[in-house]
Design an enzyme around this catalytic site. Structure first.
Site, PDB file in Angstrom:
ATOM      1  N   SER A  81       1.819  -9.722  -0.952  1.00 16.10           N
ATOM      2  CA  SER A  81       1.431  -8.315  -0.814  1.00 16.10           C
ATOM      3  C   SER A  81       1.680  -7.722   0.564  1.00 16.10           C
ATOM      4  O   SER A  81       1.836  -6.516   0.699  1.00 16.10           O
ATOM      5  CB  SER A  81      -0.036  -8.146  -1.196  1.00 16.10           C
ATOM      6  N   GLU A  93      -9.897   5.864   3.232  1.00 22.47           N
ATOM      7  CA  GLU A  93     -10.715   4.779   3.779  1.00 22.47           C
ATOM      8  C   GLU A  93      -9.771   3.610   4.005  1.00 22.47           C
ATOM      9  O   GLU A  93      -8.724   3.507   3.374  1.00 22.47           O
ATOM     10  CB  GLU A  93     -11.804   4.386   2.782  1.00 22.47           C
ATOM     11  N   LYS A 133       0.808  -1.220   0.000  1.00 21.29           N
ATOM     12  CA  LYS A 133       0.000   0.000   0.000  1.00 21.29           C
ATOM     13  C   LYS A 133       0.849   1.283   0.000  1.00 21.29           C
ATOM     14  O   LYS A 133       0.448   2.303  -0.549  1.00 21.29           O
ATOM     15  CB  LYS A 133      -0.935   0.022   1.211  1.00 21.29           C
TER      16      LYS A 133
HETATM   17  C1  PLP Z   1      -5.205  -4.089   1.142  1.00 24.08           C
HETATM   18  C2  PLP Z   1      -4.462  -5.326   0.912  1.00 24.08           C
HETATM   19  C3  PLP Z   1      -4.759  -6.183  -0.161  1.00 24.08           C
HETATM   20  C4  PLP Z   1      -5.932  -5.949  -1.078  1.00 24.08           C
HETATM   21  O1  PLP Z   1      -5.902  -4.766  -1.785  1.00 24.08           O
HETATM   22  P1  PLP Z   1      -5.573  -4.690  -3.329  1.00 24.08           P
HETATM   23  O2  PLP Z   1      -5.858  -3.298  -3.680  1.00 24.08           O
HETATM   24  O3  PLP Z   1      -6.451  -5.676  -4.031  1.00 24.08           O
HETATM   25  O4  PLP Z   1      -4.144  -5.051  -3.474  1.00 24.08           O
HETATM   26  C5  PLP Z   1      -3.967  -7.287  -0.364  1.00 24.08           C
HETATM   27  N1  PLP Z   1      -2.950  -7.571   0.451  1.00 24.08           N
HETATM   28  C6  PLP Z   1      -2.627  -6.794   1.515  1.00 24.08           C
HETATM   29  C7  PLP Z   1      -1.485  -7.184   2.379  1.00 24.08           C
HETATM   30  C8  PLP Z   1      -3.375  -5.654   1.771  1.00 24.08           C
HETATM   31  O5  PLP Z   1      -3.052  -4.895   2.817  1.00 24.08           O
END
Ligand code: PLP
Length: 393
Positions: free
Chosen positions: A377, A111, A89
């Site tokens: 992610s 948000e 993020k």
């Molecule tokens: C917020 C989040 C996601 C999902 O958001 P995307 O916009 O689809 O990437 C995925 N993995 C993590 C670790 C997150 O914090």
């Protein structure tokens, strides 16, 4: 056919800016200036310096040997979990705060679902000395309490949202309302590749650093910039679009987006938008939306707060309908199992969101020579309560 945004702000039949008239000046200012800003020399220099020295990029592309042995292919993990604040993020929030500064904004709103975006936003606001207000569904403030504490410690105001399902979509509605009430001095840092044009395209460009690095790192490790597969979980779709971006025009690279099936696709408790959604308008763009027969937005369900969203970014809707990307889903249970497996085989505790992408490895049928990149992610500290409950069973 193009898989990218056109001059009208559309990806095929999806996208656009379906916004109340009161928001028009804000969106129009951004639409007219975003490319000029983010392509300027001054911006690029500040952005890449912060990504390197503050976020910690490039993060590693790690060949997970024991995980590879378990699945019979070469699994490379793109370690977004090692970024400052623990997820992808921050790539977006660093970019957007620099845009907001150049637009002369004095106040930031956001948000958040899992709280990761809220933390990433509170972080860059502290860094730049800008006021920060984060809207968060009340349900999420309870299941992600450590992230609420982090935001507050960073100096942000966290507003629990008690309308609707008290989760991400309601927080996004509330943030939109705030933006309407404070035009002029406020920038809304949207946390995923969703929302009215130009947000989906702008967020994708910031997250595209993920696939830019994957190409260079894969070249160094394997001699080829192109893997056979790239896997990423999809909530709104920002880590996925970032991981796919520089491969989209390379048809030999198979791209797989993994959504949350929750308790099962047909259980009534899921967030698998491509499987269950129909075209509609959500948070300012025409996209795929989970909705009732008469067009009411359905509540999404996933054990992972970051995937608990009844829509998907418009570029993903286009990549789905044009079949460039394959979208699949895995259940809560499969994601929990995959998280435990990664912890045991590689000593890495993934975010529950990322565990959805890992869980699909078992269904891939890749061959031993295939290079499979999984976008990890985020890290799993925030999900330890769910993991411990699963491990005790
Ligand atoms: C917020 C989040 C996601 C999902 O958001 P995307 O916009 O689809 O990437 C995925 N993995 C993590 C670790 C997150 O914090």
């Amino acid at each position: 056919m193009s898989y990218f945004v056109d001059t009208e702000g559309y990806f095929g039949e999806f996208g656009g800016a379906y916004i109340p008239e009161m928001l028009y000046p804000n969106i129009d200012e951004l639409r007219r200036s975003y490319l000029q800003i983010i392509e300027s020399h001054d911006f690029c220099q500040e952005y890449t310096t912060l990504l390197r020295d503050y976020v910690g990029r490039p993060n590693p592309l790690y060949l997970a040997k024991r995980l590879s042995a378990a699945y019979g292919c070469k699994v490379y993990l793109k370690r977004e979990d090692l970024n400052h604040t623990g997820a992808h993020k921050i790539n977006n929030t660093v970019g957007q705060i620099l845009v907001a500064k150049r637009l002369g904004k004095k106040r930031i709103i956001a948000e958040t679902g899992a709280g990761q975006h809220g933390v990433a936003t509170a972080t860059v606001c502290a860094l730049m000395g800008i006021e920060c207000v984060v809207y968060m569904g009340q349900v999420d403030t309870e299941r992600q309490a450590p992230n609420v504490a982090r935001m507050q410690f960073l100096g942000a105001t966290v507003v629990p949202v008690t309308s609707g399902s008290r989760t991400l979509k309601d927080a996004a509605n509330e943030a939109m309302r705030d933006w309407i009430a404070h035009p002029g001095d406020t920038h809304y840092i949207i946390g995923s590749a969703v929302g009215p044009h130009p947000f989906p395209d702008m967020v994708a460009r910031f997250q595209a650093v993920i696939s830019q690095e994957i190409r260079a790192q894969l070249k160094e490790k394997t001699g080829s910039e192109l893997p056979q597969y790239v896997l990423a979980c999809v909530g709104g779709g920002s880590n996925a679009i970032g991981a796919f971006y520089h491969f989209i025009d390379q048809p030999q690279v198979k791209l797989v987006g993994i959504e949350a099936a929750g308790k099962g696709l047909t259980s009534g408790f899921s967030a698998a938008t491509t499987a269950l959604g129909r075209p509609g308008v959500l948070h300012g763009s025409r996209t795929l939306v989970m909705q009732t027969a008469d067009g009411q937005i359905e509540e999404a369900h996933s054990i992972s707060a970051g995937l608990d969203y009844p829509g998907i970014g418009p570029q993903h809707a286009h990549l789905f309908s044009s079949k460039r990307v394959q979208y699949v889903s895995v259940t809560d249970e499969q994601a929990l199992k995959a998280a435990l497996q990664l912890a045991n085989l590689e000593g890495i505790i993934p975010a529950l969101e990322s565990a959805h992408a890992l869980a699909y490895l078992g269904s891939l049928n890749a061959s031993t020579e295939d290079n499979v990149v999984v976008c990890l992610s985020g890290r799993g500290d925030k999900d330890m309560a769910a993991y411990l409950e699963y491990a005790r069973k």
